[in-house]
Design a protein around this motif. Structure first.
Motif, short mmCIF file in Angstrom:
data_model
loop_
_atom_site.label_atom_id
_atom_site.label_comp_id
_atom_site.label_asym_id
_atom_site.label_seq_id
_atom_site.Cartn_x
_atom_site.Cartn_y
_atom_site.Cartn_z
N PRO B 18 26.63 -7.07 -33.73
CA PRO B 18 26.65 -5.61 -33.80
C PRO B 18 26.51 -4.89 -32.46
O PRO B 18 26.98 -3.78 -32.31
CB PRO B 18 25.45 -5.27 -34.69
CG PRO B 18 24.84 -6.53 -35.13
CD PRO B 18 25.62 -7.67 -34.60
N HIS B 19 25.89 -5.50 -31.48
CA HIS B 19 25.63 -4.78 -30.23
C HIS B 19 26.77 -4.90 -29.22
O HIS B 19 26.69 -4.34 -28.15
CB HIS B 19 24.35 -5.32 -29.58
CG HIS B 19 24.50 -6.75 -29.15
ND1 HIS B 19 24.37 -7.80 -30.04
CD2 HIS B 19 24.80 -7.29 -27.96
CE1 HIS B 19 24.57 -8.92 -29.38
NE2 HIS B 19 24.84 -8.65 -28.13
N SER B 21 30.17 -4.54 -27.07
CA SER B 21 31.04 -3.41 -26.76
C SER B 21 32.48 -3.75 -27.10
O SER B 21 32.89 -4.91 -27.12
CB SER B 21 30.92 -3.03 -25.29
OG SER B 21 31.56 -3.99 -24.49
N LEU B 57 35.61 5.53 -23.67
CA LEU B 57 35.18 4.47 -22.76
C LEU B 57 34.80 3.25 -23.60
O LEU B 57 33.82 3.30 -24.34
CB LEU B 57 33.98 4.96 -21.94
CG LEU B 57 34.25 6.25 -21.17
CD1 LEU B 57 32.96 6.78 -20.55
CD2 LEU B 57 35.32 6.03 -20.10
N CYS B 59 33.54 0.52 -22.74
CA CYS B 59 32.28 -0.15 -22.33
C CYS B 59 31.08 0.45 -23.06
O CYS B 59 30.05 -0.20 -23.18
CB CYS B 59 32.07 -0.07 -20.82
SG CYS B 59 31.62 1.57 -20.21
N LEU B 60 31.19 1.69 -23.53
CA LEU B 60 30.08 2.36 -24.22
C LEU B 60 30.38 2.54 -25.70
O LEU B 60 29.79 3.38 -26.36
CB LEU B 60 29.78 3.73 -23.59
CG LEU B 60 29.12 3.76 -22.22
CD1 LEU B 60 28.80 5.20 -21.82
CD2 LEU B 60 27.84 2.93 -22.19
N THR B 61 31.33 1.78 -26.22
CA THR B 61 31.70 1.88 -27.63
C THR B 61 31.38 0.55 -28.30
O THR B 61 31.80 -0.49 -27.82
CB THR B 61 33.21 2.17 -27.76
OG1 THR B 61 33.50 3.40 -27.09
CG2 THR B 61 33.65 2.27 -29.21
N PHE B 62 30.64 0.61 -29.40
CA PHE B 62 30.41 -0.63 -30.15
C PHE B 62 31.69 -1.03 -30.87
O PHE B 62 32.30 -0.19 -31.55
CB PHE B 62 29.37 -0.41 -31.26
CG PHE B 62 27.97 -0.32 -30.78
CD1 PHE B 62 27.45 -1.24 -29.89
CD2 PHE B 62 27.14 0.69 -31.25
CE1 PHE B 62 26.14 -1.15 -29.47
CE2 PHE B 62 25.83 0.79 -30.83
CZ PHE B 62 25.34 -0.13 -29.94
N SER B 64 31.62 -2.74 -33.46
CA SER B 64 31.28 -2.62 -34.88
C SER B 64 31.44 -1.18 -35.39
O SER B 64 31.62 -0.97 -36.58
CB SER B 64 29.85 -3.11 -35.13
OG SER B 64 28.99 -2.64 -34.13
N ALA B 65 31.39 -0.20 -34.47
CA ALA B 65 31.56 1.20 -34.89
C ALA B 65 33.04 1.55 -35.06
O ALA B 65 33.36 2.66 -35.45
CB ALA B 65 30.92 2.13 -33.86
#
Ligand SMILES: Cc1cc2nc3c(=O)[nH]c(=O)nc-3n(C[C@H](O)[C@H](O)[C@H](O)COP(=O)(O)OP(=O)(O)OC[C@H]3O[C@@H](n4cnc5c(N)ncnc54)[C@H](O)[C@@H]3O)c2cc1C
Ligand code: SF4
Ligand code: FES
Ligand code: FES
Lengths: 290, 150
Positions: B18-19, B21, B57, B59-62, B64-65
């Motif tokens: 889940p964590h 990127s 970005l 790099c700042l997007t999961f 899993s999202a």
């Protein structure tokens, strides 16, 4: 990235329960993720609020209601906001970079953490993070605030300044309050500048009516990316001019339009910001026509 | 977590922690190394991809999202992306090329929304992509030329 769990509930009650159990609320994650990654926040689960149906902008009567997970870019692009709340549009356009505006949410913007470089350092636990020492006051505080206190970091949210002068109210899962009441100084017992209780999160921001004129002006180190060194919002309702600033105090700070630097003496390394504040305040005042 | 993504039109089903990127999953799990990571903290734009049409970005997007989302990266091929590629080459829109995948994706997002941008709109929309080589002049010209050719 450090490992942590991720949940995307579709139900606000479920989200609140996860938050009460120690998870952290997330909008776009642009502020949160680097804090989790560096271990600045101990949480090991995030709750993505974006599936709760809280995104959208509604104009009704004279006012506007903006859902908490609406992106900053959608605020910037909204035609009605551009027309009736130009200061709010300017503030949205001042946030970070185009990509950060697409990702960042209004709720996350208003609830973001301070950018003090000591606070953000993985190996330091400064006063605001629960420690004993404000490293900024014994170290480098060139970009910090103008108000002496336990913590001299500054409120970074562009939207907060623009919304404050519009008398915005925030709606949370449990209550409604003036935006100004969302913030308060951190104390020895409670090291946070937000009044939110465990499990409570923002669901919307409402502006009751449009001003006759509004503006938002900032000075940053670069035109894009950089946080405002100082940002000043102004709005005029008839003869009544309201002003507020970020970059000068822990909290988004209302200003006296006739004496904007009142109560903001400055610290050894930040006195230079007074001049910036006075200049921006006079520009903002001229822009709203008083 | 099971995540379904449509990347450049191709469906993918992935099992990701889940964590992680989106940038990491694209580069490591899918070997799509066109997306570059420089700062990994939101301050450079080199990892820019399109997520449901928005420049974000990675790099700042999961990852899993992003379940059920459409992702577009520089590995894709659309008429607009090809036109931009040609224009970047013709107008010296890069030197080392490290920032170029991110520049291209920001330009795609801009021209999809605003097919005929002014120079000021180009500069604003491209402001979230740093170029250490300073190819900004060429980048602006390339985006303007691709818009004209469209
Ligand atoms: C390089 C860079 C430059 C930036 N420049 C600017 C700038 O110029 N101006 C500016 O204002 N910001 C700036 N930011 C900060 C940030 O990107 C934006 O403020 C963004 O709008 C934050 O929104 P988010 O949804 O991504 O927040 P998140 O990271 O998701 O959340 C931020 C905080 O708010 C909490 N939170 C999120 N949503 C809610 C909610 N609904 N209710 C209660 N708490 C919530 C989270 O728990 C977290 O503590 C910058 C960030 C970076 C990385
Ligand atoms: S200014 Fe505030 S955030 Fe920065 S070191 Fe001092 S207590 Fe910490
Ligand atoms: S690598 Fe994502 S912004 Fe720099
Ligand atoms: S071409 Fe080298 S960083 Fe942009």
């Amino acid at each position: 990235m450090r490992a942590f769990g991720y949940a995307r509930p579709a139900d606000a009650g479920e989200a609140a329960a996860l938050l009460r159990a120690g998870a952290r609320a997330m909008g776009g994650g642009t502020d949160l993720l680097t804090q989790l990654d560096r271990g600045i926040l101990p949480a090991d689960e995030v709750v993505d609020l974006r599936a709760l149906g809280l995104s959208g902008i509604e104009h009704d009567g004279g006012g506007v209601r903006i859902g908490a997970t609406t992106s900053v870019a959608d605020v910037e692009r909204d035609a009605g906001i551009g027309e009736r709340f130009p200061g709010l549009r300017q503030a949205a356009g001042a946030v970070g970079s185009p990509q950060l505006r697409e990702m960042g949410t209004v709720g996350g913007n208003l609830c973001q953490q301070v950018r003090c470089w000591y606070f953000r350092h993985p190996d330091l636990q400064c006063w605001l993070r629960g420690g004993e020492t404000c490293y900024a006051q014994i170290g480098d505080h060139r970009k910090h605030g103008l108000e002496p206190g336990d913590c001299i970091s500054v409120a970074p949210s562009d939207l907060a300044a623009a919304l404050l002068v519009l008398d915005a109210e925030v709606e949370t899962t449990g209550r409604r309050m003036p935006l100004a009441d969302l913030y308060r100084k951190a104390t020895a017992e409670r090291r946070s500048t937000l009044v939110l209780e465990p499990g409570e999160f923002l669901t919307a921001v409402e502006v009751p009516r449009a001003p006759d004129a509004s503006t938002y002006v900032i000075a940053g180190e670069r035109a894009a990316w950089s946080f405002a060194l100082v940002g000043v919002a102004a709005a005029r309702f008839g003869d009544d001019v309201r002003m507020a600033a970020i970059g000068v105090s822990n909290l988004p700070r209302p200003l006296d339009p006739d004496d904007p630097a009142a109560g903001l003496p400055g610290l050894e390394m930040t006195r230079w910001k007074r001049r910036l504040l006075e200049t921006l305040a006079s520009d903002a005042r001229a822009a709203v026509g008083r | 977590m099971q995540v379904r993504l449509t990347i450049n039109g191709q469906p993918h089903e992935l099992d990701v922690a889940p964590h992680r990127s989106l940038a990491d999953v694209l580069r490591t799990d899918l070997a799509m190394t066109g997306t570059k990571v420089a700062c990994a903290e939101g301050t450079c734009g080199s990892c820019t991809v399109l997520l449901d049409g928005r420049a974000v970005l990675s790099c700042l997007t999961f990852a899993s999202a992003c379940d059920s989302s459409k992702v577009a990266t520089v590995e894709g091929s659309t008429p607009l992306l090809e036109r931009l590629r040609d224009a970047f080459t013709a107008h010296d829109g890069f030197q080392c090329g490290f920032c170029t995948p991110g520049q291209l994706m920001s330009a795609v997002a801009l021209l999809q929304r605003t097919p005929r941008p002014s120079r000021a709109e180009i500069r604003t929309a491209m402001a979230g992509n740093l170029c250490r080589c300073g190819a900004y002049e060429g980048i602006e010209q390339a985006v303007a030329a691709a818009a004209e050719a469209g």
